[in-house]
Design a protein around this motif. Sequence first.
Motif, short mmCIF file in Angstrom:
data_model
loop_
_atom_site.label_atom_id
_atom_site.label_comp_id
_atom_site.label_asym_id
_atom_site.label_seq_id
_atom_site.Cartn_x
_atom_site.Cartn_y
_atom_site.Cartn_z
N ARG A 12 38.44 42.17 50.99
CA ARG A 12 38.02 43.09 50.31
C ARG A 12 37.40 42.55 49.14
NH1 ARG A 12 41.57 48.67 49.29
NH2 ARG A 12 41.49 49.50 50.93
N GLY A 13 35.83 41.31 49.87
CA GLY A 13 35.53 40.28 48.66
C GLY A 13 36.31 39.45 48.68
N ARG A 14 36.87 38.58 48.22
CA ARG A 14 38.01 37.40 48.24
C ARG A 14 39.81 37.86 47.76
NH1 ARG A 14 34.85 32.62 46.52
NH2 ARG A 14 36.69 31.84 46.69
N ARG A 15 40.16 39.11 48.52
CA ARG A 15 40.99 39.54 48.51
C ARG A 15 41.84 40.24 49.53
NH1 ARG A 15 41.08 43.82 46.38
NH2 ARG A 15 43.41 43.87 45.48
N ARG A 72 30.17 36.25 54.29
CA ARG A 72 30.05 34.74 53.51
C ARG A 72 31.13 34.39 53.98
NH1 ARG A 72 28.50 39.99 50.72
NH2 ARG A 72 25.90 39.38 50.03
N PRO A 74 32.66 31.88 52.61
CA PRO A 74 33.64 31.19 51.30
C PRO A 74 34.44 33.10 50.54
CG PRO A 74 31.53 30.39 50.58
CD PRO A 74 30.96 31.52 51.62
N GLU A 75 33.98 34.08 50.43
CA GLU A 75 34.93 35.00 51.05
C GLU A 75 35.68 35.37 52.13
OE1 GLU A 75 32.31 38.42 50.37
OE2 GLU A 75 31.29 37.68 48.46
N ALA A 78 38.75 32.99 51.37
CA ALA A 78 39.26 32.96 50.00
C ALA A 78 40.21 34.20 50.09
CB ALA A 78 38.63 33.34 48.73
N ALA A 79 39.79 35.70 50.85
CA ALA A 79 40.12 36.64 51.75
C ALA A 79 41.51 35.71 52.62
CB ALA A 79 39.53 37.30 52.13
N ALA A 277 36.71 28.48 50.92
CA ALA A 277 36.68 29.03 49.64
C ALA A 277 36.14 28.31 48.91
CB ALA A 277 37.48 29.54 49.27
#
Length: 281
Positions: A12-15, A72, A74-75, A78-79, A277
Amino acid sequence: MSSTAVVSFELRGRRAARLGEHPSMQGAGRALPDGAYTTLRTFSGDRVVALERHAARLTASAARLGSSGQIRLPELAAALASAVADCGHAESRVRITFAPPRLFASLERFAPLPEALRRDGIACATLPLSRADAACKDSRFAAVAHEAAAGLPVGVHEGLLTAPDGSILEGLSSNFFALWRGVLRTEDRRALPGMTRSLLLSLAREQLPVVERAIRAANLPEVAESFITSSSRGVLPVVRVDGTVIGRGRPGPVTRGLGERLDAALRRLAEPLSTLAAATR
């Protein structure tokens, strides 16, 4: 957490939000929505190869399944880094599933294949099976492939999808290559364009002729060497298909050399998820 458990997350997004544990990757897949998927592995903890290309293939496959969406990079990175850190494996095998607009990752500890398989090679069996859409990595086919793999004879490592004309297209979870009459052959149009396959082809073209066209099962007695490739196997020599012994029944020098070069290239190209990320692309 069991060392053999597969942990699923929703990205979810970056998580990464943990969803649950499963005894196998197949079990994790059954618990998720149908969609496009891709498989990769990490190197040295949190380094990955060609994540941008994996994201592009997910997007393209989802579109072919009639569901558009955007990933995306980077997202995603990161996730995924969050999920990798949560699991704490030295190296992970990862399956990413994209069911727009939702994105999931299932992770298990990466376990290298026994060295004996690379030293001695594996046996494969041909199957009268092919993908409905070779350009699309559909999670529903993963279930079909798992069922077919479960039905393989004892001692057979991989099933080879074979067209009605006898062409050997690809493996259930791999791409197939054959060295025939001095030319490396592999199917293009009717096989999934694997990420490892693409890198292997670029390396192979530096040292021998390559033709992206399948050989037929009838040609197997004349094949000097053969192997399969995948993200978790790298290059794995094939020394028998059905009842046919390939070459001298031992991995050949071309296969061994390409395997060594591919492994070195993958480790050289692997990028930290934290770097991806932070990227602005």
